[in-house]
Write an enzyme that holds these catalytic residues in place. Structure first.
Site, PDB file in Angstrom:
ATOM      1  N   HIS A 253      49.489  36.566  52.268  1.00  0.00           N
ATOM      2  CA  HIS A 253      49.913  36.076  53.589  1.00  0.00           C
ATOM      3  C   HIS A 253      48.956  36.566  54.677  1.00  0.00           C
ATOM      4  O   HIS A 253      48.194  37.514  54.473  1.00  0.00           O
ATOM      5  CB  HIS A 253      51.331  36.562  53.899  1.00  0.00           C
ATOM      6  CG  HIS A 253      52.398  35.761  53.200  1.00  0.00           C
ATOM      7  ND1 HIS A 253      52.740  35.984  51.889  1.00  0.00           N
ATOM      8  CD2 HIS A 253      53.165  34.725  53.631  1.00  0.00           C
ATOM      9  CE1 HIS A 253      53.692  35.127  51.538  1.00  0.00           C
ATOM     10  NE2 HIS A 253      53.961  34.343  52.577  1.00  0.00           N
TER      11      HIS A 253
ATOM     12  N   LYS B 114      52.110  39.332  59.112  1.00  0.00           N
ATOM     13  CA  LYS B 114      53.421  39.312  58.444  1.00  0.00           C
ATOM     14  C   LYS B 114      53.940  40.750  58.332  1.00  0.00           C
ATOM     15  O   LYS B 114      53.242  41.611  57.794  1.00  0.00           O
ATOM     16  CB  LYS B 114      53.317  38.655  57.070  1.00  0.00           C
ATOM     17  CG  LYS B 114      54.641  38.538  56.348  1.00  0.00           C
ATOM     18  CD  LYS B 114      54.544  37.658  55.117  1.00  0.00           C
ATOM     19  CE  LYS B 114      55.854  37.595  54.352  1.00  0.00           C
ATOM     20  NZ  LYS B 114      56.959  37.059  55.140  1.00  0.00           N
TER      21      LYS B 114
END
Ligand code: NAD
Length: 270
Positions: free
Chosen positions: A159, A163
């Protein structure tokens, strides 16, 4: 539960965030839906169009969720905020008879239980969806199939570097799905030597999960299965946040046809 008659009014929480802005545009153009309120802890009283562009309704960003729900009579609340606050938002929505559709990942299990009980007690349906991308749901289904024949698997999720939670909700759910469907779990090597903490990843339901965080990524996951003389890799990539929007619109349309709290949107993709 039955879907409300006519237009479904939606309150969007976290409207000025990365997912919130994308969701505002998607909800604004979805037939049968009306984006009626935009909530964010920052940018209060500023026009939503400043963040989400000219295609969204002419709304001011508000801070107080309860007041917005009372004023607008929304049917559904969508949340893309932070795992520390999303459960409270869901409980507020349920208290107002509004169905929560939660996209925020990483909510603690106590929060999930509270939402589940509140949905039951109030007879208000709700959804918590770790991943709104159709391809990600299919990836999990394919992993479920694969794990029956190739039970040895590891998950690598990747990601963007902003995040805050790890492993991702999708990775946690994938590991749980594999663990529930495979006939046996691999025994750890008794003499494994770990030379750096975390080298073998996190243990989720007995499956190793590795989390990569880098700028340039959006949301990606590879699940590797190993068998005798073969490997199988199932991979999904969300290249743009638009990938989450058809699933979000589906959930907003369908949540009132469900009962209680539903985790994931697999049930809507049969
Ligand atoms: P972001 O940080 O860009 O946006 C979060 C927004 O929420 C910000 O605008 C922030 O001001 C607002 N916010 C935070 N606390 C708040 C509060 N108490 N009240 C009102 N607003 C508040 O984050 P993002 O990238 O948009 O991601 C949001 C969440 O969505 C994360 O948990 C992420 O993992 C999740 N996500 C889910 C999916 C999915 O398919 N389910 C896909 C991508 C991201």
């Amino acid at each position: 539960m039955a879907r409300p008659e006519g237009t479904i009014r939606v309150c969007l929480v976290g409207a000025c965030g990365r997912m919130g802005m994308e969701a505002a545009r998607a909800l604004a153009k979805a037939p049968g839906l009306e984006l009626s309120a935009a909530i964010d802890r920052s940018h209060c009283s500023e026009p939503l169009r400043q963040f989400a562009g000219p295609t969204v309704p002419d709304l001011e960003v508000e801070q107080k969720l309860g007041a917005a729900l009372e004023r607008t009579g929304c049917h559904v609340m969508v949340d893309f905020t932070h795992p520390g606050v999303a459960a409270d938002h869901a409980l507020t929505a349920i208290r107002h008879g509004v169905a929560p559709v939660i996209g925020t990942s990483g909510i603690a299990s106590a929060g999930l239980n509270d939402i589940k009980h509140a949905c039951q007690e109030a007879s208000v349906p709700g959804m918590i969806v770790p991943n709104f991308a159709f391809g990600a749901v299919l990836m999990m289904k394919f992993c479920e199939m694969a794990s029956k024949w190739l039970p040895d698997a590891e998950v690598i999720e990747m990601h963007h570097d902003q995040k805050v939670d790890a492993p991702s909700g999708t990775a946690m759910r994938t590991a749980e799905v594999i663990a529930a469907s495979r006939a046996r779990a691999r025994r750890a090597l008794p003499n494994e030597i770990i030379k750096a903490d975390g080298a073998r990843g996190a243990n989720v339901a007995g499956i190793k999960v590795h989390s990569v965080r880098l700028p340039g990524l959006v949301a990606h996951q590879m699940v590797m299965f190993g068998g005798s003389g073969e490997t199988l890799t199932i991979r999904h990539d969300s290249i743009e946040r638009s990938s989450f929007m058809p699933g979000l619109v589906l959930c907003v349309n369908e949540v009132w046809n469900l009962e209680g709290l539903t985790i994931g949107m697999d049930r809507l993709m049969t």
